[in-house]
Enzyme design. Structure first.
Site, PDB file in Angstrom:
ATOM      1  N   LYS A  32       6.276  -1.658   1.924  1.00  0.00           N
ATOM      2  CA  LYS A  32       5.178  -1.195   2.201  1.00  0.00           C
ATOM      3  C   LYS A  32       4.384  -1.962   2.115  1.00  0.00           C
ATOM      4  O   LYS A  32       3.099  -2.031   1.065  1.00  0.00           O
ATOM      5  CB  LYS A  32       5.153   0.150   1.670  1.00  0.00           C
ATOM      6  CG  LYS A  32       4.220   0.374   2.752  1.00  0.00           C
ATOM      7  CD  LYS A  32       3.974   2.769   2.471  1.00  0.00           C
ATOM      8  CE  LYS A  32       2.456   3.250   3.163  1.00  0.00           C
ATOM      9  NZ  LYS A  32       3.795   3.627   4.682  1.00  0.00           N
ATOM     10  N   GLU A  89      12.147   2.599  13.743  1.00  0.00           N
ATOM     11  CA  GLU A  89      11.553   3.821  13.223  1.00  0.00           C
ATOM     12  C   GLU A  89      10.402   3.573  14.219  1.00  0.00           C
ATOM     13  O   GLU A  89      10.374   2.929  15.471  1.00  0.00           O
ATOM     14  CB  GLU A  89      11.012   3.057  11.778  1.00  0.00           C
ATOM     15  CG  GLU A  89      10.290   1.928  11.536  1.00  0.00           C
ATOM     16  CD  GLU A  89      10.290   1.669   9.714  1.00  0.00           C
ATOM     17  OE1 GLU A  89      10.518   3.135   9.568  1.00  0.00           O
ATOM     18  OE2 GLU A  89      10.292   0.594  10.023  1.00  0.00           O
ATOM     19  N   TYR A 109       0.875  -1.510   0.000  1.00  0.00           N
ATOM     20  CA  TYR A 109      -0.199   0.209   0.216  1.00  0.00           C
ATOM     21  C   TYR A 109       0.850   0.691   0.220  1.00  0.00           C
ATOM     22  O   TYR A 109       2.242   1.341   0.107  1.00  0.00           O
ATOM     23  CB  TYR A 109      -0.983   0.014   1.139  1.00  0.00           C
ATOM     24  CG  TYR A 109      -0.380   0.402   2.572  1.00  0.00           C
ATOM     25  CD1 TYR A 109      -0.930   1.716   2.432  1.00  0.00           C
ATOM     26  CD2 TYR A 109       0.304  -0.773   2.967  1.00  0.00           C
ATOM     27  CE1 TYR A 109       0.132   2.025   4.306  1.00  0.00           C
ATOM     28  CE2 TYR A 109       1.129  -0.148   4.741  1.00  0.00           C
ATOM     29  CZ  TYR A 109       1.247   1.396   4.551  1.00  0.00           C
ATOM     30  OH  TYR A 109       1.541   1.625   6.617  1.00  0.00           O
ATOM     31  N   ARG A 159      -7.659 -21.335  -1.192  1.00  0.00           N
ATOM     32  CA  ARG A 159      -7.323 -20.725  -0.087  1.00  0.00           C
ATOM     33  C   ARG A 159      -5.478 -21.735  -0.105  1.00  0.00           C
ATOM     34  O   ARG A 159      -5.937 -22.780  -0.194  1.00  0.00           O
ATOM     35  CB  ARG A 159      -6.901 -20.709   1.801  1.00  0.00           C
ATOM     36  CG  ARG A 159      -5.689 -20.387   2.436  1.00  0.00           C
ATOM     37  CD  ARG A 159      -6.285 -19.795   3.971  1.00  0.00           C
ATOM     38  NE  ARG A 159      -5.154 -19.795   5.390  1.00  0.00           N
ATOM     39  CZ  ARG A 159      -4.366 -20.123   4.984  1.00  0.00           C
ATOM     40  NH1 ARG A 159      -4.076 -21.575   4.637  1.00  0.00           N
ATOM     41  NH2 ARG A 159      -3.619 -19.489   5.915  1.00  0.00           N
ATOM     42  N   ARG A 210       7.466   4.343  -4.852  1.00  0.00           N
ATOM     43  CA  ARG A 210       7.777   3.423  -3.979  1.00  0.00           C
ATOM     44  C   ARG A 210       7.000   2.650  -4.018  1.00  0.00           C
ATOM     45  O   ARG A 210       7.044   1.009  -3.359  1.00  0.00           O
ATOM     46  CB  ARG A 210       7.705   3.857  -2.567  1.00  0.00           C
ATOM     47  CG  ARG A 210       7.800   3.415  -2.157  1.00  0.00           C
ATOM     48  CD  ARG A 210       8.054   3.605   0.145  1.00  0.00           C
ATOM     49  NE  ARG A 210       6.891   4.428   0.136  1.00  0.00           N
ATOM     50  CZ  ARG A 210       6.950   5.063   1.374  1.00  0.00           C
ATOM     51  NH1 ARG A 210       8.032   5.360   2.233  1.00  0.00           N
ATOM     52  NH2 ARG A 210       5.294   5.590   2.008  1.00  0.00           N
TER      53      ARG A 210
END
Length: 282
Positions: free
Chosen positions: A148, A180, A32, A100, A51
């Site tokens: 991300k 971070e 995302y 799945r 990104r």
């Protein structure tokens, strides 16, 4: 009612549906981005779309919109939702196979593409006036924090633990070294006036706001690891993120930073970034 974008369609948020077999739901197999909106315009759009492309490449997810399509989607959502200030979230999953399975679905499985807005005060965020209190906790995330992804459970758990302890957020550490925050890059300014920020590697997200902020810094910059102890003794501290811009930190593990109010260098840097963001937004 908010309008969202889902798989090529602009629909009311209450009508958004995905398969129960979507890999984003079952495996957090998704990446995302979040782009800030100021004055109805997109801040650092190109940085975020680049990104996202890197995250998609690192995870091998294909079929997402290209740059021009993302720009069209974002501008349409800003218009349809009358967003003057806030954020737009983009999320791309590996799609929804028939069942799945740990094995990736066939290559022609279309990704699930979602985008939605959140209206929110950014430039006049009250937290910037009072500063944040953070506590440090072990960084036990997977080893690819530079991608991300939507695997945000651990960061969410740590942020909520920080709030339970009376703080605003968490700074994560590995072997005594700060990596971070829960959703922000962490920075300190030493008593010698040097800005220290963690180097870009797999331990941290390569912040788009971080990249925009550093050229605006008046101080000497050192890209290196810094310890919890060094952070607690810093003259100033702050975090950077798309949703928070430059946000002062005034307390770390109960240790007051500076005089307990946002430091002058951090305040100036925040204003410089907001000015840059307004000037360059598209």
């Amino acid at each position: 009612m908010r309008t969202i974008y889902l798989n090529g369609n602009y629909i009311p948020e209450t009508e958004g549906k995905i398969s129960v077999f979507d890999r984003g739901f079952l495996f957090s197999d998704a990446v995302y981005e979040v782009v800030s909106v100021l004055d109805g315009k997109l801040v650092d759009f190109n940085g975020h779309v680049q990104r996202l492309a890197r995250s998609l490449s690192e995870t091998g997810i294909s079929g997402a919109p290209d740059t021009s399509s993302w720009l069209e989607i974002c501008r349409a959502l800003v218009s349809r939702n009358a967003v003057e200030e806030g954020m737009i979230y983009w999320q791309v999953t590996r799609g929804a196979p028939q069942d799945r399975d740990f094995v990736f679905p066939p290559a022609d499985t279309p990704p699930t593409v979602l985008a939605f807005t959140q209206s929110r005060a950014l430039a006049d965020n009250p937290s910037a006036q009072r500063g944040l209190r953070v506590v440090t906790m072990p960084d036990l995330r997977w080893g690819r924090a530079d991608i991300k992804t939507t695997q945000l459970l651990y960061a969410s758990l740590m942020k909520n633990e920080a709030i339970a302890r009376g703080a605003d957020d968490v700074w994560m550490e590995r072997d005594g070294w700060i990596t971070e925050g829960s959703a922000q890059n962490a920075h300190i300014i030493t008593t010698e006036g040097v800005l220290v920020t963690h180097p870009l590697n797999r331990e941290i997200l390569h912040g788009i706001t971080r990249a925009a902020v550093l050229p605006l810094v008046a101080q000497q910059i050192e890209e290196r690891r810094f310890s919890v102890n060094e952070a607690e003794q810093a003259a100033e501290a702050f975090v950077s993120s798309a949703s928070g811009f430059v946000m002062p930190v005034v307390q770390i593990n109960g240790h007051v930073i500076g005089n307990g109010t946002p430091g002058s260098a951090t305040v100036q840097l925040r204003q410089a970034y907001i000015g840059w963001a307004r000037h360059t937004a598209i």
